[in-house]
Design a protein around this motif. Structure first.
Motif, PDB file in Angstrom:
ATOM      1  N   ASP A 204       0.819  -1.218   0.000  1.00 43.22           N
ATOM      2  CA  ASP A 204       0.000   0.000   0.000  1.00 43.22           C
ATOM      3  C   ASP A 204       0.853   1.268   0.000  1.00 43.22           C
ATOM      4  O   ASP A 204       0.424   2.316  -0.472  1.00 43.22           O
ATOM      5  N   PHE A 205       2.097   1.157   0.521  1.00 42.33           N
ATOM      6  CA  PHE A 205       3.025   2.302   0.557  1.00 42.33           C
ATOM      7  C   PHE A 205       3.268   2.834  -0.853  1.00 42.33           C
ATOM      8  O   PHE A 205       3.451   4.031  -1.056  1.00 42.33           O
ATOM      9  N   PHE A 206       3.291   1.932  -1.862  1.00 43.10           N
ATOM     10  CA  PHE A 206       3.654   2.296  -3.231  1.00 43.10           C
ATOM     11  C   PHE A 206       2.433   2.580  -4.120  1.00 43.10           C
ATOM     12  O   PHE A 206       2.571   2.666  -5.340  1.00 43.10           O
ATOM     13  N   LYS A 207       1.273   2.746  -3.520  1.00 45.03           N
ATOM     14  CA  LYS A 207       0.071   3.024  -4.304  1.00 45.03           C
ATOM     15  C   LYS A 207       0.209   4.365  -5.022  1.00 45.03           C
ATOM     16  O   LYS A 207       0.478   5.406  -4.416  1.00 45.03           O
ATOM     17  N   VAL A 208       0.018   4.368  -6.339  1.00 43.20           N
ATOM     18  CA  VAL A 208       0.262   5.555  -7.162  1.00 43.20           C
ATOM     19  C   VAL A 208      -0.879   6.568  -7.022  1.00 43.20           C
ATOM     20  O   VAL A 208      -2.056   6.226  -7.160  1.00 43.20           O
ATOM     21  N   GLN A 209      -0.499   7.814  -6.749  1.00 49.21           N
ATOM     22  CA  GLN A 209      -1.451   8.925  -6.679  1.00 49.21           C
ATOM     23  C   GLN A 209      -1.438   9.756  -7.969  1.00 49.21           C
ATOM     24  O   GLN A 209      -2.446  10.305  -8.365  1.00 49.21           O
TER      25      GLN A 209
END
Length: 392
Positions: A204-209
């Motif tokens: 979840d840390f690398f979820k793209v915004q």
């Protein structure tokens, strides 16, 4: 905006930057430099080491290591290769002579500065102990740069590179640092990062915004390079920025192979960059790894508030600061070569200290290196003037 339009825009920007000075032209044309000067350079005998491949005054800067400490060290490793130790030295001292106008020095003074940098390299290599630079051990312009970083925060970085829209953070496109991508390319980059995240302990840390074409550097302008805003630790200022840089291959690697110097193989070109950087730097940058986006290999690293490079302008007009910084750079080149000694058939520490300690090192290495660099600087300046004339 389509990728072809972005590429054209970036290449036009690269041409404009290279017109600014002979040193800028030099930074953007490493392939031409090695094509012309590698053969005569190889006549100067030296042990084989792991090389940065593009060693110049503006390829040194600060970064946060994976131990969360901030260092000043060698930067961009796109052209990393294994070859004679004099290659990085030659590119470094040629650049110093070329940058004389920007440094506020005469050609004679710039050559003396280059000789001083070589002397510091020789002393550090002879010592045989790889060291490092951080806040407590750096002085002069480097110490100032590291000191200035203490007040920077993640919130400051996000404020510069992003904007809040309807309560959501998005990348900014009004600073010249990023260009909006088309939907298809955005989807390709996002999908690659999603695949990357699934293999991590905290996906979840690398979820793209958000994602965009990144505009940075000089030599790599025109290549795909992305900046991604990811969720990070969450919260208003918890997001992180990731730099994704395509790695099509090294001009120096190809020139060395052509000259008969075999090169080790890596899983891909980005893995080569990551592996060499990991071994040459005092500490690996945070999140440094390789990733595949579509069919291309990219390096993956975090953009940080305490990441900055030492620009020639920081040294202009102050001889003492120039000497201090160039001397420290000479140290760093030696320490990097010592740090990677013995790795994948690179010269050992014993090999390197024996070479530096050989009688007449100045005569058989430093003097011919400086003479060749002087000739190369004159030729590069003439090539730059021809390039500028052709753009008018």
């Amino acid at each position: 905006m389509k990728q072809t339009a972005i590429t054209a825009e970036l290449l036009a920007l690269k041409r404009r930057k290279m017109m600014q000075s002979a040193f800028a032209w030099y930074r953007g044309t490493g392939d031409l430099f090695y094509a012309q000067w590698l053969k005569p350079l190889l006549a100067i005998k030296a042990p084989s080491v792991w090389l940065n491949g593009d060693m110049h005054l503006e390829n040194f800067g600060t970064y946060r290591g994976d131990n969360r400490l901030t260092y000043f060290d060698i930067g961009d490793f796109d052209d990393a290769a294994r070859g004679p130790a004099v290659i990085d030295l030659f590119r470094f001292v040629t650049g110093i002579i070329l940058a004389a106008p920007e440094l506020g020095l005469s050609r004679k003074a710039a050559r003396a500065l280059a000789a001083y940098g070589l002397g510091r390299y020789w002393a550090a290599l002879s010592d045989g102990k790889p060291r490092w630079l951080e806040r407590r051990t750096a002085g002069g312009a480097i110490g100032d740069l590291l000191g200035d970083l203490e007040s920077r925060s993640q919130a400051d970085l996000l404020e510069k590179r992003t904007v809040l829209k309807n309560g959501k953070r998005r990348l900014r496109f009004d600073t010249g640092k990023a260009i909006k991508l088309g939907k298809d390319e955005t989807a390709t980059v996002t999908a690659a990062l999603d695949r990357f995240a699934r293999k991590r302990a905290h996906p979840d840390f690398f979820k793209v915004q958000d994602v965009a074409q990144r505009v940075a550097g000089l030599g790599a302008l025109g290549r795909p390079r992305y900046v991604a805003l990811i969720k990070g630790n969450g919260g208003k200022d918890g997001q992180a920025l990731i730099d994704l840089k395509s790695q099509p291959g090294s001009a120096l690697v190809q020139a060395l192979i052509k000259a008969g110097h075999k090169q080790p193989t890596f899983a891909n070109e980005a893995a080569r960059v990551v592996s060499v950087e990991y071994h040459l730097q005092a500490a690996a940058p945070a999140f440094l790894t390789d990733i595949r986006i579509g069919k291309a290999a990219f390096t993956f690293r975090e953009l940080q508030p305490d990441q900055d490079k030492l620009e020639v302008a920081h040294l202009a007009g102050d001889t003492a600061r120039c000497e201090d910084a160039v001397g420290a750079m000479g140290d760093l080149i030696a320490w990097a070569q010592l740090r990677a000694s013995g790795w994948r058939q690179g010269a050992t520490i014993d090999d390197l200290t024996a070479w530096a300690g050989a009688k007449g090192w100045t005569k058989f290495c430093a003097d011919p290196l400086l003479a060749l660099a002087d000739s190369a600087a004159k030729a590069v300046r003439a090539d730059w003037q021809e390039f500028c004339s052709a753009q008018k």
